[in-house]
Design an enzyme around this catalytic site. Structure first.
Site, PDB file in Angstrom:
ATOM      1  N   ASP A   8      12.380 -14.661 -31.618  1.00  0.00           N
ATOM      2  CA  ASP A   8      11.934 -13.913 -30.444  1.00  0.00           C
ATOM      3  C   ASP A   8      13.144 -13.205 -29.841  1.00  0.00           C
ATOM      4  O   ASP A   8      14.198 -13.832 -29.621  1.00  0.00           O
ATOM      5  CB  ASP A   8      11.319 -14.841 -29.398  1.00  0.00           C
ATOM      6  N   ASP A 134      -3.792 -14.914 -27.817  1.00  0.00           N
ATOM      7  CA  ASP A 134      -2.983 -15.786 -26.969  1.00  0.00           C
ATOM      8  C   ASP A 134      -3.897 -16.397 -25.920  1.00  0.00           C
ATOM      9  O   ASP A 134      -4.539 -15.680 -25.144  1.00  0.00           O
ATOM     10  CB  ASP A 134      -1.857 -14.984 -26.308  1.00  0.00           C
TER      11      ASP A 134
END
Length: 249
Positions: A8, A134
């Protein structure tokens, strides 16, 4: 089930967030290039990269990030702020193996249909596009997990399947970055509803024991980030596991 190491990126640095909260970040003292090379040199063939700035519409990372990605022969699964069909085709043309779409697919009712038509002219879109789901308490979140969708989770999956998309990256936000175990109950519920989906699990993995638990279900792959950075899962363990799991990709 294949293990996909995650990187990330936020402000050009390798980070991990807790529950997607940009104010709860851990920065790691390693460059993006070094992380990628470390995985590649140890036999990793697939990597998951998320541009967290891009998820909020800031693409300042992309030039350096893509210069780095272009130097590797690993397959890259990439996401973060991809809002247009042009972006998707550009990424695929640039050699990205899988492109993750999230927010636009949720907020624009015609996006996925248009995407299937346009990308389908040149690529096997069903395998090259990953739908990000998500989830926070079964509510779909988007825009860097800052907004909530009124669309019911199972209804959204059904819509995607009807349009030919069957590869889903599902992150339980309650689990993300906490090293508290994966969202097994959520994944089991998704697979019971739609056993044909190719599910990529994400969030909460803390050890190989969690990997072994997920492997009991028909989950195709799992994204692992913080557990690697915190030395709870070694690259050697990933390599050994993946040698047995290549067919699941």
């Amino acid at each position: 089930m294949y293990i996909i190491p995650a990187i990330d990126i936020l402000d050009g640095k390798v980070v991990r967030l807790v529950e997607g909260d940009y104010n709860q970040k851990t920065e790691y003292d390693v460059s993006i290039a070094d992380m990628i090379e470390n995985y590649r040199s140890n036999g990793t063939e697939f990597i998951h990269i998320i541009d967290l700035n891009g998820a909020k519409g800031d693409f300042s990372n992309q030039k350096e990030l893509f210069a780095t990605i272009s130097k590797t022969d690993m397959k890259v699964q990439y996401g973060g702020g991809i809002r247009t069909i042009e972006q998707v085709t550009h990424l695929l043309d640039a050699g990205i193996h899988r492109v993750i779409v999230g927010t636009q697919a949720i907020t624009n009712p015609n996006f996925l249909e248009e995407l299937s038509k346009e990308v389908g002219k040149k690529y096997d879109y069903a395998n090259r596009i990953v739908i990000a789901i998500d989830v926070l308490d079964e509510v779909i979140k988007y825009s860097g997990w800052m907004e909530s969708s009124p669309i019911k989770l199972m209804d959204y999956i059904d819509k995607c399947l009807q349009l030919g998309f069957f590869r889903f990256l599902c992150t339980d936000i309650n689990k993300d970055g906490k090293l508290g175990g994966a969202a097994v109950e959520l994944y089991e519920k998704l697979l019971n509803h739609s056993p044909f989906i190719k599910l990529i699990a994400s969030g909460g993995i803390s050890s190989m024991k969690d990997i072994e638990e997920l492997a009991k279900y028909d989950i195709r792959s799992v994204v692992v980030g913080k557990a690697i950075y915190e030395n709870r899962i070694s690259i050697d363990e990933i390599k050994e596991w993946n040698l047995k799991a290549m067919s699941s990709l």
